[in-house]
Design a protein around this motif. Sequence first.
Motif, PDB file in Angstrom:
ATOM      1  N   GLU A 196       0.821  -1.211   0.000  1.00  0.00           N
ATOM      2  CA  GLU A 196       0.000   0.000   0.000  1.00  0.00           C
ATOM      3  C   GLU A 196       0.854   1.261   0.000  1.00  0.00           C
ATOM      4  N   GLN A 198       1.009   3.514  -2.146  1.00  0.00           N
ATOM      5  CA  GLN A 198       0.276   4.691  -2.629  1.00  0.00           C
ATOM      6  C   GLN A 198      -0.457   5.382  -1.483  1.00  0.00           C
ATOM      7  N   GLY A 199      -0.833   4.645  -0.455  1.00  0.00           N
ATOM      8  CA  GLY A 199      -1.513   5.234   0.695  1.00  0.00           C
ATOM      9  C   GLY A 199      -0.571   5.977   1.614  1.00  0.00           C
ATOM     10  N   MET A 202       0.767   9.135  -0.037  1.00  0.00           N
ATOM     11  CA  MET A 202      -0.199  10.227  -0.138  1.00  0.00           C
ATOM     12  C   MET A 202      -0.408  10.912   1.204  1.00  0.00           C
ATOM     13  N   PRO A 212      -1.183  13.208  -5.143  1.00  0.00           N
ATOM     14  CA  PRO A 212      -0.968  12.635  -6.478  1.00  0.00           C
ATOM     15  C   PRO A 212      -1.523  13.471  -7.617  1.00  0.00           C
ATOM     16  N   TYR A 219      -2.321  14.551 -12.924  1.00  0.00           N
ATOM     17  CA  TYR A 219      -1.298  13.981 -12.052  1.00  0.00           C
ATOM     18  C   TYR A 219      -0.156  14.974 -11.806  1.00  0.00           C
ATOM     19  N   LEU A 300      -6.222  10.825   4.828  1.00  0.00           N
ATOM     20  CA  LEU A 300      -6.561   9.915   3.735  1.00  0.00           C
ATOM     21  C   LEU A 300      -7.830   9.146   4.076  1.00  0.00           C
ATOM     22  N   TYR A 373      -7.936   9.124  -3.048  1.00  0.00           N
ATOM     23  CA  TYR A 373      -7.240   8.878  -4.304  1.00  0.00           C
ATOM     24  C   TYR A 373      -8.113   9.398  -5.451  1.00  0.00           C
ATOM     25  N   LEU A 375     -10.101   8.414  -7.604  1.00  0.00           N
ATOM     26  CA  LEU A 375     -10.800   7.170  -7.941  1.00  0.00           C
ATOM     27  C   LEU A 375     -11.598   7.269  -9.228  1.00  0.00           C
ATOM     28  N   TRP A 380      -6.206   5.525 -12.793  1.00  0.00           N
ATOM     29  CA  TRP A 380      -5.651   5.453 -11.446  1.00  0.00           C
ATOM     30  C   TRP A 380      -5.166   4.053 -11.087  1.00  0.00           C
ATOM     31  N   SER A 384      -1.558   3.733  -9.789  1.00  0.00           N
ATOM     32  CA  SER A 384      -1.394   3.230  -8.424  1.00  0.00           C
ATOM     33  C   SER A 384      -0.478   2.010  -8.398  1.00  0.00           C
TER      34      SER A 384
END
Length: 417
Positions: A196, A198-199, A202, A212, A219, A300, A373, A375, A380, A384
Motif C-alpha cells: 500500500e 500509494q496510501g 499520499m 498525487p 497527475y 486519507l 485517491y 478514484l 488510477w 497506483s
Amino acid sequence: MCAAGALALTACGGGSGSGSDSGSAAGGSVTLKLVAADYGEKESNSSKTYWNGVATAFTAANPGIKVDVQVVNWNDIDTQVKTMIQSGNVPDVLQTGGYADKVADDLLYKAEDVLSADTRADFIPTFAQAGQVNGVQYGIPFVSSARALFYNKAVFQQAGITQPPATWDEVRKDAELIKAKAPGVTPYALPLGPEEAQGESMIWELGNGGGPTGKDGGYTLDSPANVDTFRWLKANLVDPGLTYANPATTDRKTAFADFAAGKAGMLNGHPSLIQMAKDGKVDYGVAPIPGKSAPLAATLGVADWTMAFKKNGHRDQIRKFLDFAYSKENTLAFDETYNLMPVTQSTLHEMTASGKHQDLEPFFALLPQAAFYPLGDTTWDAVSAELKKSIGTAVTGDPAKVLGDLQKKAKDAVANK
C-alpha cells in the motif's frame, strides 16, 4: 451481531417515474442479481448472512422483487465480475472495491437514477464526491476508513515523550528519543512496500500541501511539494536510521504486526489496527497525523463501493432495493458487524452518539474531511500499481528522479486511455 434481526423495514421512496427504462414488476416478479464482496474472515461471519437478511426483509416489503445474493471473496471478486460482464451475465448491483473502469465502459446507471434524493443527501459529502467521474456520481460509497497516527504510550513514556507529535519536526525529535531510550523498537514504522505504498506516500504528501493530483485533477506526482516531502523523509527518518532500513520492501502488514507486538513506536494506521493492538496488549493512543507545520486538515480516506448496472433494465427495482439497503438500520448493522466506518451522515451520527464506539471516535471526527485517491480517473489503477512498485525507492535514491519517472508513466497512461 447478526444483521438480519435489524432489518424488518419498509422500502424507502423510489417508485416508478416518467421515462423509466425498467418496466414494472406488476405483471410478475423481477429478480435482481446482487454480487457483493465478503468482509468475513470465515464462514461463520460471512457477509452472505447479512445480505441474505437484507434480501429477505426487502422482498417481504416488496413482494414483486426478489434478490439473488452472491457473495465472493476479495481475492476472486474482480476476476469473477469481469467474467460475468464478458459473458453477458451482468449483475444488477455490485458491491466491491472500485467503479471507474465500469464507468469507462458505459455500464453503470448514474447514482441519481438509482437512489432517492433523501438517500443521496445522507452521504457524507466528501465520499459522494469521491464517487464522481467528470462531475457525475456513479460510485455509491458503501463502507469507509480513515487514517490516523497510532503511538505506543509505554514506549513514549520510556522515551520521556509526554504527547504525540503534531509536526514533522516533532516526529523526528520523538523518533530520535525512542531510538536512544527504547532499544529494539523501530521509532517510526514507514511502510512504502508494494502492499500500500500509494496510501502511505499520499498521507505524507498531504502533510506538505501535495498529493498525487493537482486542483485540475491532473497527475502531479513530481511536484515540488512531493519531491520536498520525500527528501525530508530520506534526510530525517531513513538516513538517520529512525525507521526501517529499506521502507520500499516493507509492507503495511509488517508495520502493523510490529506495532501490535510492541516493536514500533508510531505509525499511520486505520481502525483495524485497534483490535490488533488490543490483542497484542499494546497501550496505544490515536492522534491526528502530523503534517509539515501542523496536523493534517484532511486525512486519507478509503471507501468501498456499490454500483448499479444498466444492462438488465431494472432501474426502478434497483432504486427501491438500494434505498432499502442504505437505510440507517441496515448500514449501522453492517458497520457494527465488521467494525467498519460509515459513509452516511445518519449512521455516523448514530455511531457517534451511542457511546458504544469510543475506540473509533478519533476516526469519526476525521471522516468528513477525508481526502481520496483520484478514484474517478480510469488510469488510477495503472498509476497506483506503478506507485506501489517504486515510490518507496524515493527515500533511498534520488526523490526527483523517482517521482519524475513515475510522472512520465502517469502521463503515458493518460495519453493511452
